[in-house]
Write a protein that holds these residues in place. Structure first.
Motif, PDB file in Angstrom:
ATOM      1  N   ARG A 119       0.848  -1.179   0.000  1.00 36.50           N
ATOM      2  CA  ARG A 119       0.000   0.000   0.000  1.00 36.50           C
ATOM      3  C   ARG A 119       0.882   1.225   0.000  1.00 36.50           C
ATOM      4  N   ALA A 120       0.347   2.279  -0.582  1.00 31.61           N
ATOM      5  CA  ALA A 120       1.074   3.546  -0.591  1.00 31.61           C
ATOM      6  C   ALA A 120       0.115   4.671  -0.939  1.00 31.61           C
ATOM      7  N   THR A 121       0.524   5.889  -0.604  1.00 33.04           N
ATOM      8  CA  THR A 121      -0.152   7.045  -1.159  1.00 33.04           C
ATOM      9  C   THR A 121       0.627   7.431  -2.411  1.00 33.04           C
ATOM     10  N   PHE A 122      -0.044   8.105  -3.340  1.00 35.79           N
ATOM     11  CA  PHE A 122       0.645   8.500  -4.563  1.00 35.79           C
ATOM     12  C   PHE A 122       0.272   9.909  -4.965  1.00 35.79           C
ATOM     13  N   GLN A 123       1.197  10.509  -5.704  1.00 38.08           N
ATOM     14  CA  GLN A 123       0.939  11.774  -6.375  1.00 38.08           C
ATOM     15  C   GLN A 123       1.283  11.527  -7.835  1.00 38.08           C
ATOM     16  N   GLN A 124       0.358  11.831  -8.725  1.00 35.99           N
ATOM     17  CA  GLN A 124       0.571  11.635 -10.155  1.00 35.99           C
ATOM     18  C   GLN A 124       0.516  12.987 -10.852  1.00 35.99           C
ATOM     19  N   SER A 125       1.537  13.244 -11.661  1.00 38.80           N
ATOM     20  CA  SER A 125       1.504  14.445 -12.492  1.00 38.80           C
ATOM     21  C   SER A 125       1.736  14.015 -13.929  1.00 38.80           C
ATOM     22  N   SER A 126       0.951  14.622 -14.826  1.00 39.53           N
ATOM     23  CA  SER A 126       1.046  14.299 -16.246  1.00 39.53           C
ATOM     24  C   SER A 126       1.155  15.583 -17.036  1.00 39.53           C
ATOM     25  N   THR A 127       2.036  15.565 -18.035  1.00 43.20           N
ATOM     26  CA  THR A 127       2.161  16.700 -18.945  1.00 43.20           C
ATOM     27  C   THR A 127       2.275  16.180 -20.368  1.00 43.20           C
ATOM     28  N   SER A 128       1.602  16.859 -21.278  1.00 40.46           N
ATOM     29  CA  SER A 128       1.731  16.523 -22.698  1.00 40.46           C
ATOM     30  C   SER A 128       1.463  17.768 -23.522  1.00 40.46           C
ATOM     31  N   ALA A 129       2.027  17.797 -24.700  1.00 40.12           N
ATOM     32  CA  ALA A 129       1.830  18.938 -25.596  1.00 40.12           C
ATOM     33  C   ALA A 129       0.363  19.068 -25.978  1.00 40.12           C
ATOM     34  N   LEU A 130      -0.330  17.938 -26.084  1.00 38.00           N
ATOM     35  CA  LEU A 130      -1.716  17.923 -26.526  1.00 38.00           C
ATOM     36  C   LEU A 130      -2.702  18.292 -25.413  1.00 38.00           C
ATOM     37  N   TYR A 131      -2.473  17.772 -24.196  1.00 39.82           N
ATOM     38  CA  TYR A 131      -3.448  17.933 -23.121  1.00 39.82           C
ATOM     39  C   TYR A 131      -3.008  18.861 -21.996  1.00 39.82           C
ATOM     40  N   GLY A 132      -1.799  19.366 -22.015  1.00 42.54           N
ATOM     41  CA  GLY A 132      -1.319  20.224 -20.948  1.00 42.54           C
ATOM     42  C   GLY A 132      -0.921  19.410 -19.736  1.00 42.54           C
ATOM     43  N   GLY A 133      -1.211  19.917 -18.546  1.00 40.24           N
ATOM     44  CA  GLY A 133      -0.788  19.231 -17.327  1.00 40.24           C
ATOM     45  C   GLY A 133      -1.947  18.949 -16.391  1.00 40.24           C
ATOM     46  N   ALA A 134      -1.749  17.943 -15.545  1.00 42.03           N
ATOM     47  CA  ALA A 134      -2.747  17.584 -14.541  1.00 42.03           C
ATOM     48  C   ALA A 134      -2.040  16.922 -13.370  1.00 42.03           C
ATOM     49  N   GLU A 135      -2.619  17.088 -12.175  1.00 38.05           N
ATOM     50  CA  GLU A 135      -2.072  16.433 -10.983  1.00 38.05           C
ATOM     51  C   GLU A 135      -3.209  15.762 -10.226  1.00 38.05           C
ATOM     52  N   GLN A 136      -2.906  14.585  -9.674  1.00 33.25           N
ATOM     53  CA  GLN A 136      -3.875  13.833  -8.890  1.00 33.25           C
ATOM     54  C   GLN A 136      -3.156  13.165  -7.730  1.00 33.25           C
ATOM     55  N   THR A 137      -3.911  12.883  -6.674  1.00 35.96           N
ATOM     56  CA  THR A 137      -3.362  12.165  -5.526  1.00 35.96           C
ATOM     57  C   THR A 137      -4.341  11.076  -5.126  1.00 35.96           C
ATOM     58  N   GLY A 138      -3.853  10.132  -4.319  1.00 32.19           N
ATOM     59  CA  GLY A 138      -4.734   9.078  -3.840  1.00 32.19           C
ATOM     60  C   GLY A 138      -3.968   7.989  -3.129  1.00 32.19           C
ATOM     61  N   THR A 139      -4.611   6.823  -3.041  1.00 32.23           N
ATOM     62  CA  THR A 139      -3.987   5.663  -2.416  1.00 32.23           C
ATOM     63  C   THR A 139      -3.983   4.499  -3.398  1.00 32.23           C
TER      64      THR A 139
END
Length: 169
Positions: free
Chosen positions: A1-21
């Motif tokens: 088990r872990a907590t996570f932070q996800q960040s995504s970047t792309s030329a097409l969609y820009g950036g996004a950040e999410q967190t969770g378990t």
């Protein structure tokens, strides 16, 4: 088990950040619970459910086990990375590995992967660069290894009023 932070970047969609378990169990069982929007990814190793509470929809992949082969190979076979990837040691805290797929099928989806491990070799960060130079980074914290996880953790119960979209593998 872990907590996570996800960040995504792309030329097409820009950036996004999410967190969770995240909860995983071998072989191929996983559950991602995202904070805020009620999104979940749940797999029992054969079927994958991708649930969006906001859209009142769940997408069910009925042959997820075969589709997850390349991801599963990374997570389940860290001792065999050299068979699947050209591996280099990169600079960074702990152990940082750069992975480039050896076969053209893997290269079609992923250009490179960077794995950051703690000094105790626990997985702390995964950074994936896709074929279009989109970058997704997952950082793991509060990592708990071992323990018992109820089997129901990896089963998804469709809530009332939610549309189910079946996708065959």
């Amino acid at each position: 088990r872990a907590t996570f932070q996800q960040s995504s970047t792309s030329a097409l969609y820009g950036g996004a950040e999410q967190t969770g378990t995240l909860t995983v169990q071998r072989p191929r069982k996983m559950r991602w619970d995202f904070d805020g929007d009620g999104k979940q990814f749940v797999s029992n190793g054969k079927t994958m459910w991708v649930y969006s509470a906001n859209d009142k929809q769940v997408v069910r992949y009925t042959d997820f086990g075969s589709q997850a082969a390349s991801t599963d190979a990374i997570l389940q076979s860290l001792d065999k990375l050299g068979e699947l990837f050209d591996v280099t040691r990169l600079q960074g805290e702990g152990v940082v590995l750069g992975l480039v797929p050896k076969d053209s099928a893997g290269a079609a989806q992923v250009k490179r992967i960077e794995l950051a491990l703690s000094d105790g070799l626990d997985l702390r960060r995964v950074q994936v660069t896709d074929a279009y130079d989109g970058v997704t980074t997952l950082t793991f914290n509060k990592v708990e290894l071992g323990g018992t996880v109820p089997a129901s953790t990896f089963e998804f119960q469709v809530p009332d009023g939610v549309e189910v979209v079946d996708v065959s593998g």
